[in-house]
Design an enzyme around this catalytic site. Structure first.
Site, mmCIF file in Angstrom:
data_model
loop_
_atom_site.group_PDB
_atom_site.id
_atom_site.type_symbol
_atom_site.label_atom_id
_atom_site.label_comp_id
_atom_site.label_asym_id
_atom_site.label_seq_id
_atom_site.Cartn_x
_atom_site.Cartn_y
_atom_site.Cartn_z
ATOM 1 N N GLY A 141 -5.970 8.658 -3.281
ATOM 2 C CA GLY A 141 -5.102 9.048 -2.178
ATOM 3 C C GLY A 141 -5.910 9.470 -0.979
ATOM 4 C CD GLN A 153 -0.935 7.602 -2.047
ATOM 5 O OE1 GLN A 153 -1.622 7.753 -1.042
ATOM 6 N NE2 GLN A 153 0.362 7.822 -2.052
ATOM 7 C CG ASP A 197 -2.182 -0.766 1.042
ATOM 8 O OD1 ASP A 197 -2.601 -0.929 -0.111
ATOM 9 O OD2 ASP A 197 -2.763 -1.215 2.050
ATOM 10 N NE ARG A 228 -5.160 -1.891 -4.168
ATOM 11 C CZ ARG A 228 -4.653 -2.247 -2.989
ATOM 12 N NH1 ARG A 228 -4.241 -1.339 -2.133
ATOM 13 N NH2 ARG A 228 -4.544 -3.517 -2.672
#
Length: 308
Positions: A188, A163, A134, A184
């Site tokens: 954000g 993001q 992530d 992915r």
């Protein structure tokens, strides 16, 4: 304008105590958090599989202050992977990890996080699944991308998150849109300064579309992380224009948000993955969900007033 205020509150111990004690909190937390233990989250994975959905599992918790806590986070993921193996659910569930949980912010944190996450990635690969790293705030990203690159040497299926609100992301997307990559794209969910990030929804959305186009035209595997109907439709159109088959990209949405849309996309033949968080240290994750969408905050406020 409430979003930045809520994100600031996500770092406040005083607000943590206040919200944790509020009478309606548990009702709302249960909407976004699938449970506190592996035993509670396993039925969620099974239910998703029965509906034709896949999941990515996140053991919540970010405020790691000691190497021992980082090792405990690693062990929590290894326990999860062990249970998925026992139940034969590895093919339906991958893992999402925040490197802050693995000690990234501690002394020698980069090396510590890499050492802690590697056995998780190894164990995931052994049961036929993978891990996605992530994205957190912008100060952590160089370390995250370096760890991602290192892990991919042995486990090329390891994914990462980018993001759209960060200025740097268009360049990151061009670099990552290579054969074998899994990326992915999200808008954000951290409070970022205007020096590094777009501040308006319009600019963030426009950047999202530009970046998604780059990913779709590349050779990697795009993962569209959004609940926005317009961006979902644009994602479908960009995939069509790029000549992608339905199994050459996927949609990802959060557990507890637009659940009917999860099922609809899966029924149309799309790969649909539900980002499913569980665990006891839910506060930071929960606050970012409130900040992302005013309706979530209104839902929380009504619950507190009703229960109060």
């Amino acid at each position: 304008m409430l979003g930045p205020v809520i994100l600031a509150a996500s770092r406040s111990d005083k607000m943590r105590r206040f919200i944790s004690a509020a009478p309606g909190t548990k009702q709302v937390v249960d909407r976004f958090i699938a449970g506190e233990s592996v035993d509670q989250v396993v039925p969620v994975v099974r239910d998703a599989a029965d509906k034709g959905l896949e999941v990515t599992l996140d053991v919540v918790g970010e405020d790691i202050t000691t190497p021992e806590q980082a090792a405990a986070a690693r062990d929590a993921y290894l326990e999860l992977i062990g249970r998925l193996k026992e139940l034969g659910l590895g093919a339906r569930a991958e893992m999402s990890v925040k490197l802050s949980m693995f000690g990234q912010a501690l002394e020698n944190g980069h090396d510590l996080a890499l050492a802690n996450v590697r056995p998780v990635v190894e164990a995931a690969a052994a049961i036929g699944t993978t891990v996605t790293l992530d994205a957190e705030d912008h100060t952590t990203l160089d370390s995250m991308f370096a760890i991602h690159e290192e892990l991919r040497k042995d486990f090329p299926q390891t994914g990462c998150v980018i993001q759209s609100y960060l200025f740097r992301t268009e360049a990151d997307a061009r670099r990552l849109a290579a054969a074998g990559s899994r990326v992915r794209l999200v808008k954000g969910a951290y409070k970022e300064p205007a020096s590094v990030a777009y501040q308006s929804k319009l600019e963030i959305d426009k950047a999202y579309v530009r970046i998604l186009k780059t990913l779709m035209q590349g050779e990697g595997y795009p993962m569209i992380g959004s609940h926005d109907p317009r961006l979902i439709a644009i994602g479908q159109e960009l995939a069509r224009q790029a000549g992608r088959k339905l199994d050459e990209y996927e949609f990802q949405m959060l557990y507890g948000i637009r659940s009917e849309e999860h099922v609809r996309l899966a029924a149309e033949g799309h790969r649909m993955r539900v980002y499913t968080a569980y665990g006891t240290d839910w506060y930071g994750y929960f606050m970012r969900r409130l900040a992302e969408k005013p309706a979530n905050l209104l839902f929380f406020g009504r619950s507190v007033l009703t229960r109060g």
